[in-house]
Write a protein that holds these residues in place. Structure first.
Motif, PDB file in Angstrom:
ATOM      1  N   GLN A   1      17.797  34.180  24.702  1.00 29.10           N
ATOM      2  CA  GLN A   1      17.302  34.018  23.342  1.00 29.10           C
ATOM      3  C   GLN A   1      17.266  32.529  23.011  1.00 29.10           C
ATOM      4  O   GLN A   1      18.261  31.825  23.208  1.00 29.10           O
ATOM      5  N   THR A   2      16.146  32.060  22.502  1.00 28.35           N
ATOM      6  CA  THR A   2      15.960  30.631  22.242  1.00 28.35           C
ATOM      7  C   THR A   2      15.844  30.357  20.751  1.00 28.35           C
ATOM      8  O   THR A   2      15.142  31.068  20.024  1.00 28.35           O
ATOM      9  N   LEU A   3      16.548  29.312  20.315  1.00 26.51           N
ATOM     10  CA  LEU A   3      16.495  28.863  18.928  1.00 26.51           C
ATOM     11  C   LEU A   3      16.284  27.353  18.917  1.00 26.51           C
ATOM     12  O   LEU A   3      16.693  26.650  19.843  1.00 26.51           O
ATOM     13  N   TRP A   4      15.654  26.869  17.855  1.00 25.29           N
ATOM     14  CA  TRP A   4      15.445  25.435  17.690  1.00 25.29           C
ATOM     15  C   TRP A   4      15.945  25.015  16.310  1.00 25.29           C
ATOM     16  O   TRP A   4      15.977  25.821  15.381  1.00 25.29           O
ATOM     17  N   CYS A   5      16.344  23.756  16.175  1.00 19.83           N
ATOM     18  CA  CYS A   5      16.728  23.249  14.857  1.00 19.83           C
ATOM     19  C   CYS A   5      16.213  21.831  14.675  1.00 19.83           C
ATOM     20  O   CYS A   5      15.957  21.106  15.657  1.00 19.83           O
ATOM     21  N   GLY A   6      16.038  21.454  13.417  1.00 17.92           N
ATOM     22  CA  GLY A   6      15.651  20.095  13.064  1.00 17.92           C
ATOM     23  C   GLY A   6      16.849  19.329  12.553  1.00 17.92           C
ATOM     24  O   GLY A   6      18.003  19.715  12.780  1.00 17.92           O
ATOM     25  N   ASP A   7      16.598  18.255  11.828  1.00 18.01           N
ATOM     26  CA  ASP A   7      17.690  17.450  11.293  1.00 18.01           C
ATOM     27  C   ASP A   7      18.511  18.209  10.251  1.00 18.01           C
ATOM     28  O   ASP A   7      19.633  17.804   9.927  1.00 18.01           O
ATOM     29  N   ASP A   8      17.955  19.322   9.729  1.00 14.33           N
ATOM     30  CA  ASP A   8      18.685  20.100   8.732  1.00 14.33           C
ATOM     31  C   ASP A   8      19.717  21.026   9.366  1.00 14.33           C
ATOM     32  O   ASP A   8      20.465  21.713   8.667  1.00 14.33           O
ATOM     33  N   ALA A   9      19.759  21.096  10.724  1.00 10.10           N
ATOM     34  CA  ALA A   9      20.729  21.911  11.465  1.00 10.10           C
ATOM     35  C   ALA A   9      20.574  23.407  11.206  1.00 10.10           C
ATOM     36  O   ALA A   9      21.497  24.176  11.427  1.00 10.10           O
TER      37      ALA A   9
END
Length: 273
Positions: free
Chosen positions: A91-99
């Motif tokens: 399972q893949t997740l991504w995040c930005g600077d907002d975590a």
């Protein structure tokens, strides 16, 4: 010709025909020792070098063995088929600077990190990769073309490789994906040029931790350390400060393996607990 390229279980090294074929598909200037290490990894993983499931490439004068993420998945699938364990789809997740973690990346800028979760049997293994730690960049600071066009895909491959190595340390130790090595100069022809990528180094704390695990495994001096690091990385280096960041992260993902392989290298005749 196909049968002459088939690697059999009785072989102890590549045949002359196989070496000639490897040279045709990109293995250049490899020394006998390099070929011996490559042959060992081919037999251990069961991947086909002539189908480019696994390959060896020269970077900065040194041979590096790598395989694509599909090769990692194949090795993992074979491992659980042997042991009859449950293997959940990563399972893949991504995040930005907002975590904030998201299951799809729709941002106009590269994600800050990717996280992949792998289930093996009753265990859950997580690999997290920061974009800035792995992104291939030129010396002018701009992203390499593939990292600029597909940042979410590239960093996800790095995270999945980390997770799969945690879940399958005995099967995948010593193997790296091209994406993990982009920041370390994958293309030997450009690595020394002004537009080649910069090579990050592991932190002092990570080097110290690896050294401590090696000491637990029996390292007592620089000669011991060099022998252990050769077994752990396949390279002739003399201290943990010569590790690449990817090598350090790979080793720290399986500390027990550092201790076991170090002990087996320094005391090959002593049975391991």
């Amino acid at each position: 010709m196909g049968s002459e390229l088939t690697i059999t279980g009785e072989q102890e090294t590549f045949t002359d025909t196989q070496v000639a074929a490897l040279e045709q598909i990109g293995v250049k200037d490899a020394k006998p020792g390099d070929l011996a290490v490559f042959f060992h990894q081919v037999q251990r993983t069961g991947l086909d070098p002539f189908a480019k499931q696994i390959y060896m490439i020269e970077r900065k004068g040194k041979q590096t063995i790598q395989t694509g993420i599909d090769g990692f998945r194949l090795i993992a699938r074979r491992a659980v088929d042997r042991t009859h364990e449950t293997f959940g789809e990563p399972q893949t997740l991504w995040c930005g600077d907002d975590a904030v973690w998201r299951d799809v990346w729709l941002g106009s800028v590269p994600p800050s990190a990717a996280k992949v979760v792998v289930q093996r049997g009753e265990g859950i293994f997580v690999g997290t990769a920061r974009f800035e730690s792995y992104a291939g960049r030129k010396y002018d600071g701009s992203l390499a073309p593939i990292w600029a066009s597909k940042p979410d895909v590239m960093i996800a491959k790095c995270a999945e490789a980390l997770a799969l190595r945690k879940a399958f340390p005995l099967d995948l130790s010593g193997l790296l994906t091209p994406e993990e090595l982009d920041h370390d100069g994958v293309d030997a022809k450009t690595s020394e040029q002004s537009d080649g990528p910069v090579t990050p180094s592991p932190s002092r704390d990570d080097c110290k931790r690896i050294s401590q695990f090696m000491v637990t495994g029996g390292v007592k001096n620089r000669e011991d350390a060099a022998a252990a690091l050769k077994a752990l990385t396949g390279r002739d280096i003399h201290g943990t400060d010569e590790l690449t960041m990817v090598e350090a992260e790979q080793l720290l993902s399986a500390p027990d393996l550092i201790i076991q392989r170090t002990a087996a290298t320094l005391n090959p005749k002593e049975p391991q607990a």
